[in-house]
Scaffold this motif. Structure first.
Motif, PDB file in Angstrom:
ATOM      1  N   ARG A 201       0.897  -1.014  -0.045  1.00  0.00           N
ATOM      2  CA  ARG A 201      -0.176  -0.071   0.087  1.00  0.00           C
ATOM      3  C   ARG A 201       0.894   1.504  -0.160  1.00  0.00           C
ATOM      4  O   ARG A 201       0.503   2.190  -0.899  1.00  0.00           O
ATOM      5  CB  ARG A 201      -0.911  -0.031   1.189  1.00  0.00           C
ATOM      6  N   LEU A 202       2.129   1.299   1.028  1.00  0.00           N
ATOM      7  CA  LEU A 202       2.852   2.474   0.675  1.00  0.00           C
ATOM      8  C   LEU A 202       3.490   2.458  -0.710  1.00  0.00           C
ATOM      9  O   LEU A 202       3.742   3.622  -1.165  1.00  0.00           O
ATOM     10  CB  LEU A 202       3.972   2.301   1.781  1.00  0.00           C
ATOM     11  N   ARG A 203       3.944   1.392  -1.239  1.00  0.00           N
ATOM     12  CA  ARG A 203       4.507   1.443  -2.648  1.00  0.00           C
ATOM     13  C   ARG A 203       3.569   2.042  -3.479  1.00  0.00           C
ATOM     14  O   ARG A 203       4.012   3.062  -4.186  1.00  0.00           O
ATOM     15  CB  ARG A 203       5.150  -0.017  -3.020  1.00  0.00           C
ATOM     16  N   ALA A 204       2.287   1.643  -3.556  1.00  0.00           N
ATOM     17  CA  ALA A 204       1.317   2.162  -4.428  1.00  0.00           C
ATOM     18  C   ALA A 204       1.065   3.662  -3.888  1.00  0.00           C
ATOM     19  O   ALA A 204       0.586   4.327  -4.929  1.00  0.00           O
ATOM     20  CB  ALA A 204       0.002   1.229  -4.139  1.00  0.00           C
ATOM     21  N   TYR A 205       1.081   4.243  -2.699  1.00  0.00           N
ATOM     22  CA  TYR A 205       0.834   5.551  -2.396  1.00  0.00           C
ATOM     23  C   TYR A 205       1.775   6.331  -3.121  1.00  0.00           C
ATOM     24  O   TYR A 205       1.746   7.313  -3.381  1.00  0.00           O
ATOM     25  CB  TYR A 205       0.638   5.489  -1.061  1.00  0.00           C
ATOM     26  N   ARG A 206       3.049   5.970  -2.886  1.00  0.00           N
ATOM     27  CA  ARG A 206       3.925   6.850  -3.534  1.00  0.00           C
ATOM     28  C   ARG A 206       3.981   6.701  -4.832  1.00  0.00           C
ATOM     29  O   ARG A 206       4.390   7.926  -5.426  1.00  0.00           O
ATOM     30  CB  ARG A 206       5.510   6.081  -2.835  1.00  0.00           C
ATOM     31  N   GLN A 207       3.857   5.525  -5.496  1.00  0.00           N
ATOM     32  CA  GLN A 207       3.530   5.642  -7.089  1.00  0.00           C
ATOM     33  C   GLN A 207       2.343   6.598  -7.723  1.00  0.00           C
ATOM     34  O   GLN A 207       2.435   7.307  -8.436  1.00  0.00           O
ATOM     35  CB  GLN A 207       3.379   4.265  -7.506  1.00  0.00           C
ATOM     36  N   GLY A 208       1.295   6.599  -6.674  1.00  0.00           N
ATOM     37  CA  GLY A 208       0.159   7.788  -7.030  1.00  0.00           C
ATOM     38  C   GLY A 208       0.642   9.044  -6.789  1.00  0.00           C
ATOM     39  O   GLY A 208       0.272   9.829  -7.578  1.00  0.00           O
ATOM     40  N   LEU A 209       1.454   9.328  -5.981  1.00  0.00           N
ATOM     41  CA  LEU A 209       2.073  10.901  -5.986  1.00  0.00           C
ATOM     42  C   LEU A 209       2.748  11.192  -7.089  1.00  0.00           C
ATOM     43  O   LEU A 209       2.789  12.003  -7.601  1.00  0.00           O
ATOM     44  CB  LEU A 209       2.950  10.921  -4.565  1.00  0.00           C
ATOM     45  N   ARG A 210       3.900  10.005  -7.724  1.00  0.00           N
ATOM     46  CA  ARG A 210       4.478  10.392  -8.736  1.00  0.00           C
ATOM     47  C   ARG A 210       3.427  10.595 -10.071  1.00  0.00           C
ATOM     48  O   ARG A 210       3.931  11.274 -10.889  1.00  0.00           O
ATOM     49  CB  ARG A 210       5.620   9.216  -9.010  1.00  0.00           C
ATOM     50  N   VAL A 211       2.246   9.776 -10.063  1.00  0.00           N
ATOM     51  CA  VAL A 211       1.469   9.913 -11.259  1.00  0.00           C
ATOM     52  C   VAL A 211       0.827  11.402 -11.106  1.00  0.00           C
ATOM     53  O   VAL A 211       0.686  11.966 -12.291  1.00  0.00           O
ATOM     54  CB  VAL A 211       0.140   8.845 -10.938  1.00  0.00           C
ATOM     55  N   ALA A 212       0.765  12.002 -10.018  1.00  0.00           N
ATOM     56  CA  ALA A 212       0.304  13.299  -9.883  1.00  0.00           C
ATOM     57  C   ALA A 212       1.437  14.143 -10.060  1.00  0.00           C
ATOM     58  O   ALA A 212       1.241  15.205  -9.727  1.00  0.00           O
ATOM     59  CB  ALA A 212      -0.091  13.612  -8.513  1.00  0.00           C
ATOM     60  N   GLY A 213       2.821  13.832 -10.322  1.00  0.00           N
ATOM     61  CA  GLY A 213       3.588  14.581 -10.790  1.00  0.00           C
ATOM     62  C   GLY A 213       4.262  15.198  -9.510  1.00  0.00           C
ATOM     63  O   GLY A 213       5.121  16.372  -9.350  1.00  0.00           O
ATOM     64  N   LEU A 214       4.340  14.650  -8.352  1.00  0.00           N
ATOM     65  CA  LEU A 214       4.812  14.988  -7.013  1.00  0.00           C
ATOM     66  C   LEU A 214       5.854  14.189  -6.883  1.00  0.00           C
ATOM     67  O   LEU A 214       6.148  12.996  -7.146  1.00  0.00           O
ATOM     68  CB  LEU A 214       3.823  14.862  -5.993  1.00  0.00           C
TER      69      LEU A 214
ATOM     70  N   GLU B 165      12.741   0.703  -4.890  1.00  0.00           N
ATOM     71  CA  GLU B 165      13.679  -0.085  -5.943  1.00  0.00           C
ATOM     72  C   GLU B 165      13.206  -0.014  -7.501  1.00  0.00           C
ATOM     73  O   GLU B 165      11.659  -0.640  -7.243  1.00  0.00           O
ATOM     74  CB  GLU B 165      14.119  -1.476  -5.703  1.00  0.00           C
ATOM     75  N   GLY B 166      13.450   0.609  -8.379  1.00  0.00           N
ATOM     76  CA  GLY B 166      12.944   0.514  -9.777  1.00  0.00           C
ATOM     77  C   GLY B 166      11.928   1.801 -10.126  1.00  0.00           C
ATOM     78  O   GLY B 166      11.667   1.781 -11.018  1.00  0.00           O
ATOM     79  N   ALA B 167      11.624   2.511  -8.926  1.00  0.00           N
ATOM     80  CA  ALA B 167      10.849   3.461  -9.089  1.00  0.00           C
ATOM     81  C   ALA B 167      11.512   4.663  -9.489  1.00  0.00           C
ATOM     82  O   ALA B 167      12.865   4.983  -9.215  1.00  0.00           O
ATOM     83  CB  ALA B 167       9.878   3.978  -7.780  1.00  0.00           C
ATOM     84  N   GLU B 168      10.833   5.420 -10.296  1.00  0.00           N
ATOM     85  CA  GLU B 168      11.482   6.863 -10.915  1.00  0.00           C
ATOM     86  C   GLU B 168      10.477   8.064 -10.288  1.00  0.00           C
ATOM     87  O   GLU B 168       9.468   7.738 -10.746  1.00  0.00           O
ATOM     88  CB  GLU B 168      11.384   6.707 -12.494  1.00  0.00           C
ATOM     89  N   ASP B 169      11.354   9.020  -9.977  1.00  0.00           N
ATOM     90  CA  ASP B 169      10.423  10.276  -9.650  1.00  0.00           C
ATOM     91  C   ASP B 169      10.221  11.037 -10.969  1.00  0.00           C
ATOM     92  O   ASP B 169      10.813  10.766 -11.940  1.00  0.00           O
ATOM     93  CB  ASP B 169      11.339  11.079  -8.671  1.00  0.00           C
ATOM     94  N   PRO B 170       9.113  11.838 -10.678  1.00  0.00           N
ATOM     95  CA  PRO B 170       8.775  12.541 -12.082  1.00  0.00           C
ATOM     96  C   PRO B 170       9.815  13.435 -12.636  1.00  0.00           C
ATOM     97  O   PRO B 170      10.647  14.044 -11.626  1.00  0.00           O
ATOM     98  CB  PRO B 170       7.560  13.521 -11.392  1.00  0.00           C
TER      99      PRO B 170
ATOM    100  N   PHE C 190      -6.275   7.818  -7.172  1.00  0.00           N
ATOM    101  CA  PHE C 190      -5.243   8.152  -8.051  1.00  0.00           C
ATOM    102  C   PHE C 190      -4.721   7.147  -8.713  1.00  0.00           C
ATOM    103  O   PHE C 190      -3.669   7.209  -9.527  1.00  0.00           O
ATOM    104  CB  PHE C 190      -4.378   9.127  -7.755  1.00  0.00           C
ATOM    105  N   LEU C 191      -4.660   5.709  -8.173  1.00  0.00           N
ATOM    106  CA  LEU C 191      -3.980   4.538  -8.713  1.00  0.00           C
ATOM    107  C   LEU C 191      -5.053   3.982  -9.640  1.00  0.00           C
ATOM    108  O   LEU C 191      -6.203   3.968  -9.655  1.00  0.00           O
ATOM    109  CB  LEU C 191      -4.265   3.333  -7.578  1.00  0.00           C
ATOM    110  N   SER C 192      -4.402   3.700 -10.735  1.00  0.00           N
ATOM    111  CA  SER C 192      -5.367   3.413 -12.209  1.00  0.00           C
ATOM    112  C   SER C 192      -5.556   1.640 -11.663  1.00  0.00           C
ATOM    113  O   SER C 192      -4.849   0.839 -11.079  1.00  0.00           O
ATOM    114  CB  SER C 192      -4.312   3.171 -13.108  1.00  0.00           C
ATOM    115  N   PRO C 193      -6.533   1.466 -12.460  1.00  0.00           N
ATOM    116  CA  PRO C 193      -7.007   0.057 -12.477  1.00  0.00           C
ATOM    117  C   PRO C 193      -5.904  -1.059 -12.840  1.00  0.00           C
ATOM    118  O   PRO C 193      -6.022  -2.118 -12.295  1.00  0.00           O
ATOM    119  CB  PRO C 193      -8.424  -0.148 -13.590  1.00  0.00           C
ATOM    120  N   ALA C 194      -5.264  -0.777 -13.891  1.00  0.00           N
ATOM    121  CA  ALA C 194      -4.130  -1.655 -14.003  1.00  0.00           C
ATOM    122  C   ALA C 194      -3.413  -1.880 -13.236  1.00  0.00           C
ATOM    123  O   ALA C 194      -2.588  -2.752 -12.740  1.00  0.00           O
ATOM    124  CB  ALA C 194      -3.374  -1.109 -15.590  1.00  0.00           C
ATOM    125  N   LEU C 195      -2.797  -0.658 -12.470  1.00  0.00           N
ATOM    126  CA  LEU C 195      -1.947  -0.649 -11.370  1.00  0.00           C
ATOM    127  C   LEU C 195      -2.320  -1.483 -10.247  1.00  0.00           C
ATOM    128  O   LEU C 195      -1.586  -2.318  -9.445  1.00  0.00           O
ATOM    129  CB  LEU C 195      -1.368   0.762 -10.796  1.00  0.00           C
TER     130      LEU C 195
END
Length: 336
Positions: free
Chosen positions: A240-253, A267-272, A305-310
């Motif tokens: 859930r934390l990993r997904a939450y952080r990904q959601g922030l990135r999706v928002a450009g944060l 690991e493997g995540a890229e910031d905007p 903010f999490l997409s269905p695919a994610l």
């Protein structure tokens, strides 16, 4: 009095309120004007003693935001409390003619709340709330990991009880088998009386043997159950934390830096590459519907903010992780 004149008067009143609080805080800390000036200089922004004197006397009717920050740091107080001194005034004038309690004014200033007559854009305040929720989720993840580690340690300590648990299962299975046999033999009790008595005697011995190993077996089973539950719980909150952080990135944060223990989650995540303009349509389309209390308790729906695919990908990965992690730690298997 014109509207602009009223606004000008308010800015003067605000500056005077700040200067009065600066003077009060300086006196409370036993600092001279020169000592406060020296502290400001040490912080990298010199404010001359004469400037402080003019500010505190009211001869200077303006104060910059930068000065408020440096003075607050020099006085070791929160910047917002210089403008809105909590506990020192019943109300403060947050805008021309708008009186609010100091704490409400500080919440508004921090983007944590709005108040009648003092509003801000929901998406702006939402960013602050999301990062507070993220902070709570990080704390909850650390608690879950500590609980998992503790339960795994307890499971390891109870490992000798595995043989007792296996033995107890054998005894329980044999006892159940004897009950079935006796029920069948009791259909002709006269003929089968000797065998019934023999089986009943064996059942009694099994009961005594079961009592001897039951306590150790129970401790083992309890430790194993706790380890399984807490392992799954930890993986769930990690996801859930990993997904939450990904959601922030999706928002450009840019998500906040994680504690060292949780760095593996990125690991493997890229910031905007760049932060989105808060007025852009892309930002406006992003919504957040996570209640901080629900995050703290581990309930509630996934952030919108999490997409269905994610979400689907996360569900699949969690299921795989649960089984592999449990098997890796030897929690599942033929032990029962």
């Amino acid at each position: 009095m014109s509207e602009h004149a009223g606004e000008a008067d308010w800015s003067v009143r605000l500056a005077q309120s700040i200067s009065m609080e600066v003077r009060r805080q300086r006196h409370a800390k036993g600092l001279s004007a020169q000592q406060l000036s020296d502290r400001c200089a040490a912080l990298g922004m010199p404010i001359q003693r004469s400037v402080l004197a003019n500010l505190e006397s009211g001869r200077r009717t303006t104060v910059t935001f930068a000065e408020v920050l440096v003075l607050a740091a020099a006085l070791e107080v929160a910047p917002a409390t210089l403008a809105f001194p909590v506990g020192r005034k019943m109300t403060v004038e947050v805008l021309p003619g708008v009186e609010r309690q100091p704490l409400d004014a500080i919440r508004w200033m921090a983007g944590l709340a709005s108040t009648d007559g003092v509003e801000f854009q929901d998406r702006d305040s939402s960013v602050v709330q999301r990062f507070i929720e993220h902070e709570e989720l990080v704390k909850r993840t650390l608690r879950a990991l500590n609980l998992r580690d503790s339960s795994l340690s307890g499971y390891a300590d109870a490992a000798p009880g595995r043989e007792a648990s296996e033995r107890l299962e054998e005894l329980e299975a044999r006892a159940a088998q004897i009950v079935d046999q006796i029920q069948e033999l009791e259909k002709d009790p006269e003929v089968n009386a000797p065998l019934i008595e023999q089986l009943a005697s064996e059942r009694q011995r099994l009961g005594s043997a079961s009592a001897e190993v039951a306590q150790e077996a129970y401790r083992y089973r309890l430790a194993r159950t706790r380890a399984e539950r807490n392992e799954i719980g930890a993986m769930g909150v990690e996801a859930r934390l990993r997904a939450y952080r990904q959601g922030l990135r999706v928002a450009g944060l840019f998500p906040p830096k994680l504690p060292e223990r949780l760095l593996y989650l990125d690991e493997g995540a890229e910031d905007p590459v760049e932060t989105l303009d808060v007025d852009s349509p892309e930002f406006s389309d992003v919504t957040y519907n996570v209640d901080p209390a629900e995050v703290a308790e581990g309930s509630g729906e996934a952030p919108s903010f999490l997409s269905p695919a994610l979400l689907e990908s996360l569900a699949e990965s969690i299921a795989g992780m649960v089984m592999s992690k449990l098997q890796e730690k030897g929690i599942t298997g033929d032990a029962g």
